[in-house]
Structures are given as C-alpha cells and as structure tokens.
Design an enzyme around this catalytic site. Structure first.
Site: not given
Ligand code: FMN
Ligand code: FAD
Ligand code: FES
Lengths: 309, 285
Positions: A79, A133, A136, A223, A249
């Site tokens: 974060l 979120n 944290c 991913g 997700g």
């Molecule tokens: C590099 C990275 C940084 C992320 N930072 C945050 C964040 O600051 N706040 C948050 O709520 N989720 C964060 N996530 C989670 C994503 O918002 C999402 O919920 C999660 O990656 C699942 O989706 P995806 O598979 O499409 O990436 C982050 C994910 C990644 C990969």
C-alpha cells in the site's frame, strides 16, 4: 450494436459499460504521460479507482515486490501511497478532467481512520464513491487485516458511513473462512455495495536459493490463477445479499467479464490484465457485446446473476 | 437464449479477439511486432523485430516490455528488455534466458509475433562532455551498444569495458566490434582475467587542464553497479558523474503498479518511469 444496453448502475452512478479498473493496477496520471492516446479524455474503463490512499503516506514494502507465478502475479507493494492529503491536493484536481466517475479507495491502520478518510472526501464533488480497502494491516489487530474480522469490518464501515453520504463500497478480502459473513458485516455497517476480491495470500520461493522471493516474504496473488476463487466469492456474496457486487479477480477476457456478471456482479474490475495490455479494457467491451448477443442477452442488467437460476 | 455457437471459441484477450471480430476498434498502446531475426550469441539470444514507431522514438538506455502475442496466459506478463540496437524500422534485444519469461522470449523464431510496449523509461543523459567510460557486466552489456553508438556520433571519446563470467557470455562482446572494447572474464577464458571494476580506477584520472571530467555509464548486476558507484565516488576526481541502469522486477512498465522500486536517498523511486537509468549518487547502495 443495435438494441444492446451495456450500461449498468451502482446506486445513482451510471456506468457506460461494466468494466472498471481495480485499485492499484492502473495509474491514469502516470500512464497518461507514457502511453500514446490521451487517457484522461479517452479513458478505457467506465469508472476510475486510483491506488488506495491512507491517512499518512506509506513507503511500502522492501523490494522485490513482484513475482510471476503460474498464470498469476504475486505482489507485496504494501500500500505504498503519498497519503490522502497529498492525493487530495495534487491528484484530485487533475482527476477532475477524467471522463469517468471517480471511486476513491481508502484504507486505515486503525478502524477510526476509515471515518476520517471518508470525511475528508465527503464534500469533494469530483468523488463519486468511496471504496474501503479493508486489507490493510491493522495495528489494533497485530497487523492482521481488519477485513478478516466481521466486527471490525462493520465498525470501520459505520465510521465511514457516518462521515459521508457518498456511495460506499467495501472491498472484501478472500483470506477469510466465510466471505459472506464479512460482506454481511459491511452491509450491516452501512455499505451500499461490496467489491470482491482483493488478492489471495500467497508465497513463492526462489528456485535457487529456496528463500522467499518477495522482500516482504509473502504477498497477494492476482491474475487468471485466482479467477475460480473470485467467481465463487462473487456468486456466494451476490446470492446472499441485496447490494450490488463489483466482481474482480483474474478478469482478462470478454468471456471472464460475462462469467463474473453471470455469477452476480453488477460491474467488474480488471487489475493484473492491464499489465499485459494497458488499453485492453476498452477493447473487451465490444467482445462482451458479441458474447451477450450470441447468447440472446440484450442488457447488462439481464446478464447479472444469470447463473443463479 | 440463442443456440450455442457451433464451434467453441477460445477466450483470448482483446488483441487476439480482434481477429475474430469480437473487439471494437480502439486505441492500441501495444505494438504487434514480427520477429525477423533470432540467433544465438553465446549464452544469449539476439532477437530483432519490426516496429517503426519504437525505432523512431527510442533513446539509449530505454527499454521495452515484451511478451509473446497470443492468448496464452502463462507467462502472463511482459518482461522488461533493454533496447540493444535500432535500425530504421527494427528493434533488437539481447536476451539471457534465466527463467520462464525470458526463456520463452529467447525461443522466439523468425515470423513469430511479439506484443511490445515502448519505448519506456528514462534513458542515459548524453548532455555532458568529457571522456565516457562505459562499463557493462553480463547481460547488462545489451543497452550499451545503442549508447556507444550515440556517444560515438557525438564525437565523445570513450572506453568500453565489458565483463563476463565465462566464454559463452563473452561471445556477446562480438556485438561491439565497431567499438574498441576491453573484455574481462572471471575465469580468464577470454580477454583479461578479473572483474570490470579492476580497470575502472585507472580510467578515472583528472582530465587535462580545461577539459571536463570523465563520465561513467554502467549496466550490469547489482554488485557490479555498487562497486562501480563506490569506485567513482571515491576516485577523488572532481565532477565525475556516474549513470547506472538498474534491473528490477516489473509488472506494468508505465508507473502503475509501484512494483519496480529501488531505494533512493529520499525514499523509493520507480525504475520504470524515473529510471531505469539513475545518477549513482541518487541511489542508496
Ligand atoms: C500490483 C497490485 C497492487 C494492488 N494494489 C491495491 C490497492 O492499493 N488497493 C486495493 O484495494 N487493491 C489492490 N490490489 C488488488 C486489486 O485491486 C484486485 O483486487 C486484485 O488484484 C484482483 O484482481 P486481478 O486479478 O484482476 O488483478 C492490487 C493488486 C496488484 C496486482
Ligand atoms: C529495465 C530493464 C532492462 C532489462 N534488460 C534486459 C535485457 O536486455 N536482457 C535480458 O535478458 N534481461 C533484461 N532484464 C531482466 C529481465 O527482465 C529478467 O531477467 C526477466 O524479467 C526474468 O523473467 P523470467 O520469467 O525469465 O524469470 P523468473 O522465472 O521470473 O525468475 C528467474 C530468476 O530471475 C530473477 N529475476 C526475475 N526478474 C528479474 C529482474 N528483472 N532482474 C533481475 N533478476 C530477476 C528471479 O528472482 C529468479 O531468480 C531487464 C530488466 C529491466 C528492469
Ligand atoms: S513496473 Fe509498474 S510501476 Fe514500475
């Protein structure tokens, strides 16, 4: 395409199509400086969620912070953010130019922080909604995420609810035994909507040294690898509760969008797939339209929850 | 509900879906590039692909994010690769296969297609005058070809020092035959035995009266960069500047993920947008 209605609604917020970005995976202000098209004018997503901000700036975790696993990505960004004050001063005014509703993601190290952050944003007209979120690390819970504890989740949501009348989203962590109980706690606390899922706890070892690759030791998996986990969460939460769900997700293809909506999502968010192709989302919209048409579904609203039978 | 399509369709990502007419046209940040050269250079592999836009814009020290085109989701993400050389519409990269992503890229054949984002990052600053001391280690020699070419065009005198573990890595020194390079290997199999840091102090001498101080450009593994940074900061010649290109794990390459950070004096900085080239004195060693 004639007769197709891809618009969807989160409360009073109208989205021109169901695909938004996931927090922390697309920085429009940074990307706009690097990528060719004007992203603020031609934004590919139907809503913009910037990286989570916290009350105080956070440096983030020690690198390495990223490692790719089978069809997935492990991250331990921690974060990292400039803090809500700097965000409001430097980024918010620039984001006013964006042609999409802005959903600001906030997090706190203490339960009360959620109320403070939501309150700071309460009368900013650029902000359409606030996302909490709850993944944290929480100092009151020995560094565990507040989102793992139904009572704390409800209280953090209540704090935010009292501080703002804006549309309030609680982003659920999958790292719990009963995600529906956590979603219910958020709704009890006053959430208008839940989003699911944040990353799944995971770890990778360096093939040679056999030590954890990430500087922080473990991280969050995202991913395509987590899509089935996420799809189930969206299915269960949307069946169990009466609020809209933002599904995410592993969303990478138009077929994924279709399935998340059918599982019960009112909108979907794309995260890691943007790293494969930063402008993918805009192009998936056309793909979604085709897939819906082939199945005789003419509106996003008619697609949501289709799997529930 | 409509009947199922007769043929199941692969669920590709947007790019590939375009072929099947299921994607609305839209702005594309990614370039779809055809591989026109793929050959081994000792332990490494040289891959060239066609991309006029990147070739026209690329500056020494910049990089591209590259992956195979296509719907395959493993490897999932592109990998950062330094730009080794450019032609009128060609980009060359030099790949050391160390894992899944680099291994797949190194296996690219002529005719294959790559999805490429770039040019990215802040490259080397070429403003200064004075003798250039270019130091490369292992696969880190790759971006130094374009750099050496640019410095030569500017008429800068230079010393080029290339270091490798072994003979099969040192084969890549052949890519620098237009320049007068000195080769070092740790096992002594090619050139002089030893590390690139050994000849460095001898290159950092006070310039003749009225001439600018020498300037170091380095790319290579972390320990090499930190040795180079230390030697040049301790050399005692006023005005010596050291630019280093760092390699970190990257996901987006465009400043979105905050995954690629390195420690600098004032906190973490992003290697993809604020680097990959940094002034050595900005970083924490
Ligand atoms: C590099 C990275 C940084 C992320 N930072 C945050 C964040 O600051 N706040 C948050 O709520 N989720 C964060 N996530 C989670 C994503 O918002 C999402 O919920 C999660 O990656 C699942 O989706 P995806 O598979 O499409 O990436 C982050 C994910 C990644 C990969
Ligand atoms: C700006 C920049 C320019 C680069 N230029 C080149 C280049 O010109 N040629 C080239 O061959 N490589 C280059 N690299 C490194 C290259 O990107 C990595 O080797 C590659 O991403 C590794 O992916 P993989 O899937 O093959 O390895 P993985 O299977 O992910 O990992 C294999 C091993 O390599 C380590 N590793 C993974 N990523 C990196 C990394 N970025 N740096 C150091 N170690 C890593 C892992 O910890 C692990 O031990 C560059 C990196 C950056 C940031
Ligand atoms: S690689 Fe994503 S911020 Fe640098």
């Amino acid at each position: 395409m004639a007769g197709m209605d891809l618009t969807t609604r989160l409360g009073a917020i109208e989205l021109r199509h169901p695909i938004m970005n996931a927090s922390g995976t697309f920085d429009v202000l940074e990307a706009d400086a690097v990528l060719q098209p004007d992203l603020l004018a031609g934004f590919p997503f139907s809503a913009y969620v910037p990286k989570t901000v916290t009350l105080k700036p956070r440096e983030g975790n020690v690198p390495p912070r990223l490692y790719e696993t089978a069809a997935g990505l492990l991250n331990s960004i921690g974060l990292a953010n400039k803090g809500i004050e700097a965000f409001m001063e430097e980024d918010l005014p620039r984001l006013a130019a964006l042609k999409a509703p802005l959903i600001v993601s906030v997090a706190g190290e203490r339960t009360a922080d959620y109320g403070v952050c939501a309150g700071m944003l309460a009368d900013r007209s650029e902000v359409a909604a606030v996302e909490l979120n709850v993944s944290c690390p929480n100092v009151e819970l020995d560094g565990r995420a507040l989102g793992c504890d139904p009572d704390r989740t409800r209280r953090a949501t209540e704090e935010a609810r009292q501080a703002t009348s804006k549309f309030l989203i609680v982003k659920l962590t999958p790292n719990v035994t009963d995600i529906v109980a956590l979603a219910r706690a958020a709704v009890d606390g006053g959430a208008d909507c839940v989003s699911a899922i944040n990353t799944v706890h995971g770890m990778a070892l360096d093939p040679w040294t056999l030590r954890p690759v990430l500087g922080h030791g473990s991280g969050g998996l995202s991913g395509p690898a987590i899509k089935p986990v996420a799809l189930r969460a969206v299915y269960l939460v949307s069946r169990g509760l009466d609020v809209p769900v933002i599904g995410m997700g592993g969303v990478t293809t138009a077929q994924d969008v279709l399935e998340f909506m059918a599982a019960g999502a009112t909108a979907v968010a794309m995260g890691t797939a943007s790293f494969r192709d930063p402008l993918l989302a805009g192009r998936l919209v056309g793909g979604l339209e085709t897939l819906m048409k082939e199945r005789g579904i003419s509106s996003a609203a008619g697609l949501t929850g289709r799997s529930h039978g | 509900m409509a009947a199922r399509p007769a043929q199941p369709r692969p669920a590709g990502d947007g790019k590939e879906d375009a072929v099947k007419g299921r994607e609305a046209p839209g702005p594309a940040a990614l370039h779809d590039c055809r591989v026109v050269e793929s050959r081994p250079v000792g332990a490494y592999r040289l891959i060239s692909f066609v991309c006029r836009e990147i070739a026209a814009a690329a500056r020494p020290g910049q990089f591209v994010m590259v992956r195979e085109s296509g719907p395959a989701l493993d490897p999932l993400l592109p990998r950062p690769m330094g730009i080794h050389d450019i032609g009128s519409d060609l980009i060359s990269i030099l790949i050391e296969p160390v894992g899944k992503g680099s291994g797949r890229l190194a296996a690219s054949k002529v005719g294959d297609r790559l999805a490429v984002l770039g040019p990215l990052g802040r490259g080397f600053d070429l403003q200064k005058k004075g003798q250039a001391v270019i130091v490369g280690g292992g696969i880190g020699v790759s971006p130094l070809k374009l750099l050496a070419r640019a410095l030569a065009e500017r008429g800068r005198s230079m010393r080029l020092i290339l270091g490798f573990k072994s003979r099969d890595q040192a084969a890549s020194a052949g890519l620098f035959r237009d320049f007068d390079g000195e080769v070092f290997t740790e096992d002594g199999s090619v050139g002089s035995r030893g590390l690139v840091s050994e000849p460095l102090p001898g290159c950092l001498l006070p310039p003749p009266e009225g001439e600018p101080a020498p300037e170091v450009f380095a790319c290579g593994p972390g320990p090499m960069l930190s040795a180079v940074a230390r030697i040049s900061s301790e050399c005692g010649v006023p005005g010596v500047r050291t630019q280093v290109s760092v390699a970190t794990h990257m996901a987006c390459g465009v400043g979105s993920c905050q995954g690629c950070v390195v420690a600098a004096a004032g906190g973490y900085v992003k290697a993809c947008t604020e680097g990959p080239v940094f002034d050595a004195e900005e970083l924490k060693w």
